[in-house]
Design a protein around this motif. Structure first.
Motif, mmCIF file in Angstrom:
data_model
loop_
_atom_site.group_PDB
_atom_site.id
_atom_site.type_symbol
_atom_site.label_atom_id
_atom_site.label_comp_id
_atom_site.label_asym_id
_atom_site.label_seq_id
_atom_site.Cartn_x
_atom_site.Cartn_y
_atom_site.Cartn_z
ATOM 1 N N ARG A 1 -69.286 -1.833 -18.326
ATOM 2 C CA ARG A 1 -67.936 -1.718 -18.888
ATOM 3 C C ARG A 1 -66.943 -1.496 -17.755
ATOM 4 O O ARG A 1 -66.846 -0.403 -17.221
ATOM 5 N N ASN B 1 -71.765 3.502 -15.951
ATOM 6 C CA ASN B 1 -71.507 2.114 -15.592
ATOM 7 C C ASN B 1 -71.692 1.874 -14.103
ATOM 8 O O ASN B 1 -72.118 0.804 -13.689
ATOM 9 N N GLU C 1 -63.209 1.626 -23.832
ATOM 10 C CA GLU C 1 -64.086 0.493 -23.547
ATOM 11 C C GLU C 1 -65.500 0.720 -24.071
ATOM 12 O O GLU C 1 -66.167 -0.193 -24.490
#
Lengths: 493, 452
Positions: free
Chosen positions: A367, A382, B38
């Motif tokens: 992401r 991430n 997100e």
């Protein structure tokens, strides 16, 4: 918050836990809303206001001066002076205070020890003592267990219980479910900056995890039985020193076969780091051999080892794994930038790098706002996916993952674990080093337990936790007494 | 360095983690919510808000960007601020103007007029000397200021690139001065001692200068790589060695000009001199073309080459670079040698161009030290360095005229340069003064501070 309560604040990385607590400690100013203490609104301009209001904080990364003694660190910021000319530090009084507080709450620390000589667990204790000498009623612990070994964690929980008994309130920030269940009186779960629920400690792990990530997650790893093939990594009689020239790996023999996951369990600091660095050519070996697919790789450069088909996820991603200022795309080619199609001769091929980055971002569910975003702006999970994506994007013979999910949120843990198993299933030899016993048990087909630079035992994943735990403490079933020269607990004393 | 062994306390690790946290905290507020949206929302949904908003007009975007604290805006405003402070200095240093301030309450117009006259005249002369004089007649007079500016610019581009390149590799090259000094010595000696045909002679002299600089950069590089000796200390020390070596070699037989009693070497053969670009009356020479070429090459090297990738990775995070298989020690040596090579070329420019044609103790002036300023002013980016060198060149050329026409000392020009650099180096100050919105400048500053 009630007096004498341990309130756990649970949430994924980047959920806003630390931000909330920094507001509470006066480091950040709230944009809206207010903080009530004893029913009165509180306006905090800085940490000193917070301390005055009886709020103390122990940061995730300690705020200690490494070359100062414990007493000096404790008085830092509230230095007491004596003598006719103000300016002579009252070290004696600081030491007395430290001794007093340690006594009262059963927090053993030596006031004259220099911080940099102390283990992390004790340093944290110093932070707690420091907060307590300021007469706080509310203590905020920001992810206190992230840096601790299981034993140290256990000790910390004991300390927290005694603080609670003394009537102090504690806010305990974490994303580890087990600890929360063990200690909290009340649990508040935060997600995306909002409180999404409160729970009792009796709630099950799965319920809490689901609250945290907003959907149900599997904490166990589904996998088929392993089909081990030929030995890929063979280590024989390996001896390695650590940075201080102290023996860290003391004659290890280990084999990892194709298509199996070898888990290396052990309390951190028992030579796991040095073992892996030696395999990767990052640390000189003093004796013994490391062979990869039949070829002796001792003395090879890291680049050569990587090129021979070894994937490596280092344990400290922000230091060894990523260049934070580099873009996601650049980090994704950090170890293959000079190989086609990314580089040819002297020149880089930005198009190929960008294209491959887009694919990886898609495949590994990274992401990020774009492939060009600096990797430092991504969340911990991430960032870790970027490393995993990089290492699993080329054909591997051996995949070494050190602490692959440390500081990673639950959702990403699940994903990374499934990737590790997938790599095993295509016939790669996998070595997972972790201080999280659950992770090792969940992933491994065989578990090697390291203690004081040696493999103290190799067991199957069905071995009871307790038995592995004993092994990690240096106690083998046959002897039932501490092995080697001294008992494990002496390390912590 | 690689062992985060928490049980042992790992003292050398703590400062790093604290620094990381400090940076992390600074970013925590803006990124945390964004990162989280997100996380949960599927990819299609994240795109919706962007599509829903009306597109801002191009003009508005331009203004927004202009006023956001980007590097260009900050740099321009820093120059403006420096000129304002410079104006005050000009007024204060002029006794006649200062006298008018003694009766400012009675006749304020006098003081203001006098101040305006002296300041505007000074800056007008600066402009006329550096860029264009509207009163000039004839090709030589019209092109003169530009020619002067470019002549001063060329060597600064090289030394600026030298410092900037090292900086990107995580090294602070204080030694451009010494590297340029060795460069100028070898270039000059090759220029008068070797009997070679034109063209070849120039090439050989340039290569000699470049290699001399590269050697002087290689030494601190290899010391750093092999022993960890800090490059700042070593480059400073090597500066002294180089500078006194220059003073010594000038008066040796075979080097010293036999017709002169003072410290000056034989002149460089004309066959080894950089050709002048605009005729013999204007000083601008091919050095500036080489400088642009070097800028282009370094820009390519940094951004589009595998070598540059290694260099930047090592500069930003040597631990991660090492773990990814990049040889940090090799990179350090290479970076310092290349930085030295660039500085050596800068030094060669001083004797093969039109500034001088023989060695003197002060032949390269301060180009090495100015190179540090140029590199920082150019935000350690190659094209930025070129622009910064142009600004410094212009200030130098204009300063000469300011001195002779307005009677303002050349030192004031130096003060102006220093002021500009101070304001540039403190973007927070400029932003605070002009209330700019925070943008990239703050991040850049952290990268500047990392060299230490």
């Amino acid at each position: 918050m009630e007096p004498g309560e341990i309130h756990a604040l649970l949430g994924e990385n980047g959920a806003g836990k630390s931000t909330l607590m920094n507001v509470l400690y006066g480091l950040y100013q709230p944009d809206e809303g207010e903080i009530l203490v004893d029913g009165k609104p509180l306006k905090l301009k800085g940490p000193s206001d917070a301390i005055a209001a009886g709020i103390g904080m122990v940061h995730q990364h300690f705020m200690l001066v490494p070359v100062f003694t414990v007493a000096e660190n404790v008085m830092l910021g509230a230095e007491q002076v004596r003598g006719p000319f103000a300016g002579i530090l009252d070290r004696r009084r600081a030491r007395r205070e430290v001794a007093e507080v340690s006594e009262r709450y059963n927090l053993r620390v030596d006031p004259d020890a220099v911080i940099e000589d102390l283990p992390v667990g004790i340093q944290q204790r110093v932070e707690i003592v420091k907060a307590l000498t300021r007469d706080v009623d509310l203590l905020i612990l920001d992810e206190p267990t992230a840096v601790l070994t299981p034993q140290e964690t256990e000790e910390l929980l004991t300390v927290m219980r005694s603080l609670k008994a003394a009537g102090k309130s504690i806010v305990f920030i974490t994303h580890k479910l087990g600890e929360v269940k063990a200690i909290a009186d009340r649990i508040t779960v935060i997600r995306r900056g909002k409180t999404v629920g409160t729970a009792e400690p009796s709630a099950s792990r799965d319920e809490l995890a689901a609250l945290m990530v907003g959907r149900s997650v599997r904490l166990t790893v589904d996998k088929k039985p392993a089909e081990p093939g030929k030995p890929i990594l063979e280590i024989a009689g390996l001896v390695v020193d650590d940075d201080r020239q102290v023996r860290a790996v003391d004659g290890i023999d280990l084999t990892v076969r194709a298509g199996e996951v070898l888990g290396v369990a052990g309390v951190q600091g028992n030579g796991q780091t040095e073992l892996i660095e030696a395999i990767m050519g990052l640390r000189p070996t003093l004796a013994g051999t490391v062979s990869l697919d039949g070829e002796v790789v001792n003395g090879w450069s890291t680049k050569k080892v990587l090129r021979a088909g070894v994937g490596y996820v280092p344990e400290d991603r922000s230091v060894d794994g990523l260049v934070k200022e580099f873009s996601v795309a650049e980090n994704l080619v950090l170890d293959i930038y000079d190989r086609p199609p990314f580089g040819k001769g002297l020149s880089l091929k930005p198009d190929a790098i960008g294209k491959s980055a887009k694919e990886r971002i898609e495949q590994f569910d990274i992401r990020t706002s774009s492939a060009d975003a600096a990797v430092g702006t991504l969340s911990g999970g991430n960032q870790q996916k970027v490393i995993v994506a990089r290492e699993l994007s080329r054909p591997l013979k051996l995949f070494i993952a050190a602490q692959p999910t440390r500081g990673v949120d639950v959702g990403s843990i699940e994903f990374i674990h499934s990737r590790v198993i997938r790599e095993r299933d295509i016939g790669t030899a996998v070595m997972v080093v972790s201080s999280e016993l659950d992770e090792v048990i969940g992933l491994a087909d065989r578990i090697a337990v390291m203690y004081r630079g040696r493999i103290i035992g190799i067991v199957g994943p069905d071995t009871p936790r307790e038995e592995i735990g004993l092994l990690m403490a240096g106690i083998t079933p046959d002897t039932a007494t501490p092995t080697a020269d001294s008992p494990a607990n002496e390390d912590e004393a | 360095m690689t062992n985060p062994n928490p049980v042992s306390g790992s003292p050398d690790k703590e400062p790093a983690t604290e620094a990381q946290e400090a940076r992390g905290e600074a970013r925590a507020t803006p990124t945390a919510p964004a990162g989280d949206t997100e996380r949960q929302v599927p990819a299609t949904a994240t795109k919706q808000p962007a599509a829903g908003e009306p597109r801002p007009s191009l003009g508005k975007l331009f203004l927004d960007n202009l006023w956001a604290a980007n590097t260009v805006t900050v740099t321009v405003l820093a120059v403006v601020l420096a000129m304002l402070v410079g104006a005050v200095l000009i007024i204060v240093s002029d006794p006649e103007v200062l006298a008018t301030y003694s009766y400012i309450t009675a006749r304020p117009a006098d003081a203001l007029n006098a101040s305006w006259t002296v300041v505007s005249e000074a800056y007008a002369n600066l402009f006329k000397g550096a860029i264009f004089d509207p009163d000039a007649v004839g090709f030589t007079a019209v092109m003169g200021p530009i020619s002067e500016t470019l002549t001063y610019t060329a060597p600064l581009v090289f030394t600026g690139l030298s410092v900037a390149l090292a900086f990107r590799g995580g090294l602070f090259n204080i030694g451009a001065q010494g590297q340029a000094t060795i460069g100028v010595i070898l270039a000059a000696v090759a220029g008068f001692a070797l009997p070679l045909p034109p063209g070849v002679h120039l090439l050989v002299a340039l290569i000699a200068g470049a290699l001399g600089g590269a050697l002087w950069g290689f030494i601190p590089g290899i010391l750093k790589a092999r022993t960890g000796a800090h490059e700042v200390i070593n480059t400073i020390m090597l500066n002294y060695v180089a500078i006194y070596f220059l003073s010594w070699i000038i008066i040796q037989g075979g080097v010293q000009n036999p017709d002169r009693a003072d410290a000056i070497s034989k002149p460089v053969d004309s066959s080894a001199q950089l050709p002048r670009l605009l005729g013999d009356n204007l000083r601008v020479h091919a050095g500036i073309l080489l400088a642009v070429l070097a800028t282009w090459f370094i820009a390519w090297l940094l951004n589009r080459s595998t070598l540059g990738f290694e260099l930047r990775a090592v500069g930003e995070n040597p631990d991660a670079a090492r773990t990814a298989g990049i040889s940090v020690t090799k990179t350090y040596v290479l970076v310092m040698a290349t930085a030295g090579l660039l500085a050596g070329l800068g030094g060669s420019n001083m004797v093969l161009g039109s500034t001088a044609n023989a060695l003197t103790p002060l032949v390269i002036a301060q180009i090495g030290f100015d190179g540090i300023l140029v590199a920082l002013l150019g935000r350690v980016r190659p094209w930025g360095v070129l622009l910064a060198a142009l600004l410094f060149g212009a200030l130098q050329a204009g300063g000469n005229r300011m001195q002779s026409y307005s009677g303002i000392s050349l030192e004031l020009v130096t003060v102006l340069q220093a002021l500009i650099v101070i304001f540039i180096a403190a973007p927070a100050l400029v932003k605070a003064i002009f209330q700019l919105r925070a943008a990239r400048a703050a991040r850049l500053q952290t990268s500047l501070a990392k060299g230490w």
